[in-house]
Scaffold this motif. Structure first.
Motif, mmCIF file in Angstrom:
data_model
loop_
_atom_site.group_PDB
_atom_site.id
_atom_site.type_symbol
_atom_site.label_atom_id
_atom_site.label_comp_id
_atom_site.label_asym_id
_atom_site.label_seq_id
_atom_site.Cartn_x
_atom_site.Cartn_y
_atom_site.Cartn_z
ATOM 1 N N SER A 47 26.546 -56.987 -7.272
ATOM 2 C CA SER A 47 26.983 -55.723 -6.604
ATOM 3 C C SER A 47 28.552 -56.130 -6.142
ATOM 4 N N LEU B 271 28.174 -58.160 -2.808
ATOM 5 C CA LEU B 271 27.969 -59.800 -2.916
ATOM 6 C C LEU B 271 29.185 -60.487 -3.812
ATOM 7 N N ARG B 272 29.758 -59.648 -4.468
ATOM 8 C CA ARG B 272 31.055 -60.359 -5.248
ATOM 9 C C ARG B 272 32.052 -60.651 -4.070
ATOM 10 N N LYS C 260 31.376 -61.000 -0.655
ATOM 11 C CA LYS C 260 30.712 -61.743 0.302
ATOM 12 C C LYS C 260 31.475 -62.920 0.921
#
Lengths: 269, 224
Positions: free
Chosen positions: A188, A191-192, A194
């Protein structure tokens, strides 16, 4: 070394922007107070043929804030104390009315002239004294300081923003490959980004703390020891705990917007 | 057997210019091993990209695991990608991450616990014969080893489909054979569907396969 460089390159521009922002807030606060004291200390004198009320003055000009009638007795007594009662009564009857007018803000020359002309439009007003020479010198100095400071703040913030844009390019170069790979495997947006969010968040907090520390030192060492009245008079209003919160929020917001712009600009190949 | 990939009159193009793949009709069934071959620039990699939603069809239909790739939404595409294993010619490993972290990337994305990730990493690295290299970084490995990490990553979440784009293109013969063995095993032992884009089908290949060939005009032909 690379680690330190990676952090410094975002902390430095963030601190520059935060200092600019805090200087703006502090200066605005201090000058507002100073402006209020100048405004309170300033009054126009209006000589009117008839008795006037505050509503009459307000109807002529909306800048009118307070109107005080100057007692005729005090004027006459200052002129001559040897006059008998009859003469004093005659003088009173023939004397025009004097009003001290306070304005709602500290106006420049043009503004004062505008108010004066608005009053003079009325047949009831005989004369208006704006005391513009004293006013002009106070206002000129005040405006110059304000303008110089604002220019410095704008310049500093612009420099900070340019450095952040530069850092965004560096981030793109360093993180784009990883984000592309993660995207291919279905990560997502959160997440990419983070890794970048964590990095930016920590740096944003450090930057806010540094900017707060600088202001704390300015407030407690430099200003207390200085002779600048405008600052000394407002020392407690210079920097407060609420400002630390504002700086942290602003710092995080700027860093996160930068991260978001980097992440959404990473395109799939 | 159900269709994992179904293409009907599929056309692909970049920026609506000349069609790279034109009017392609084919299917790939569950558990099949498929080679896609063709001359350079024929659109092999482009076709593979459309399988993981990197490129949308301009005409026709492409159904991947029951999802229409023309109308698929972003969240659905993300979800689909978490069930795919993808292997690239240039490995596409994350160089600042350790081998172990690279291998468990799909598990991390899916939110598996650290314990599960560690166990699976150990098992996969043993499977690709890279035990003991968990804490190395990709750039400390040879090309063949990096590609084995790539295959381990592709297998990490037991995908229903592995897509490999020239997986042996940069490797010597020994390393290439290791990669082919790993892909064969995935297909044979795990019943995973494998689609490989390659210039040349390996001479020694031990399991039955389907061969799709793309000609220079972007037409897809089923050879066998």
């Amino acid at each position: 070394m690379r680690f330190i460089k990676q952090h410094i390159s975002i902390i430095f521009p963030l601190v520059a922007i935060l200092l600019g922002l805090e200087f703006f807030i502090v200066f605005d606060r201090a000058t507002k107070n100073y402006e209020e004291s100048l405004r309170d200390g300033y009054a126009m004198l209006v000589v009117a043929k008839d008795e006037m009320s505050i509503d009459d003055f307000k109807a002529w000009d909306s800048h009118v804030y307070r109107v005080a009638e100057i007692e005729k007795e005090s004027i006459v007594s200052r002129v001559d104390t040897t006059l008998n009662k009859d003469k004093v009564t005659t003088i009173h009857e023939r004397m025009p009315n004097f009003y001290s007018i306070k304005l709602d803000s500290y106006l420049d020359d043009e503004g004062l002239e505008g108010v004066k002309q608005n009053f003079l439009k009325s047949d009831k007003v005989a004369r208006v004294e704006t005391f513009d020479t004293v006013h002009r010198s106070n206002y000129g100095l005040f405006s110059f300081i304000k303008f110089s400071f604002q220019t410095f703040i704008i310049f500093m913030s612009m420099l900070g923003f340019f450095l952040i844009i530069k850092q965004m390019e560096v981030w793109n170069y360093l993180h784009a490959d990883r984000m592309k790979v993660m995207n291919i495997f279905g990560a997502s947006l959160f997440l990419r980004s983070k890794v970048l969010i964590n990095l930016a968040f920590i740096d944003a907090i450090i930057s806010a703390m540094l900017a707060s520390a600088i202001f704390y030192i300015i407030q407690n060492s430099w200003v207390r020891g200085s002779n600048i009245a405008i600052l000394k008079d407002n020392i407690d209003k210079l920097f407060s705990a609420y400002d630390i919160f504002s700086l942290i929020m602003a710092s995080i917001a700027i860093a996160m917007v930068a991260v978001f712009l980097v992440v959404i600009n990473v395109k799939e190949e | 057997m159900s269709n994992i990939i179904l293409a009907r009159n599929l056309s692909l193009t970049y920026d609506n210019e000349e069609k790279i793949i034109s009017d392609a009709t084919f299917s790939v069934r569950k558990g099949e091993f498929v080679f896609i071959t063709g001359p350079s620039g024929s659109g092999k990699s482009t076709l593979l990209k459309s399988f993981y939603g990197n490129l949308k069809p301009v005409e026709g239909k492409l159904i991947m695991g029951g999802l229409d790739m023309l109308t698929i939404t972003k969240p659905k595409l993300q979800e689909l990608r978490t069930h795919l294993g993808i292997v690239f010619q240039d490995y596409r490993l994350i160089n600042e991450w350790t081998v172990e972290r690279n291998v468990v990337l799909p598990l991390w994305i899916a939110g598996y616990s650290k314990e599960v990730q560690a166990t699976q990493a150990k098992r996969l690295l043993h499977h690709v014969k890279l035990s003991g290299k968990e804490h190395k970084y990709p750039l400390e490995l040879s090309g063949g080893e990096q590609q084995r990490v790539g295959v381990a990553r592709a297998l990490a979440k037991n995908p229903f489909l592995i897509l490999a784009d020239e997986p042996t293109g940069n490797l010597d013969e020994y390393s290439s054979n290791v990669i082919w063995d790993l892909l064969e095993n995935a297909c044979q032992q795990l019943d995973t569907t494998v689609v490989v884009v390659t210039h040349r089908i390996p001479t020694i290949f031990n399991i039955p396969y389907k061969h799709l060939q793309i000609d220079s005009k972007g037409k897809v032909h089923e050879v066998h």
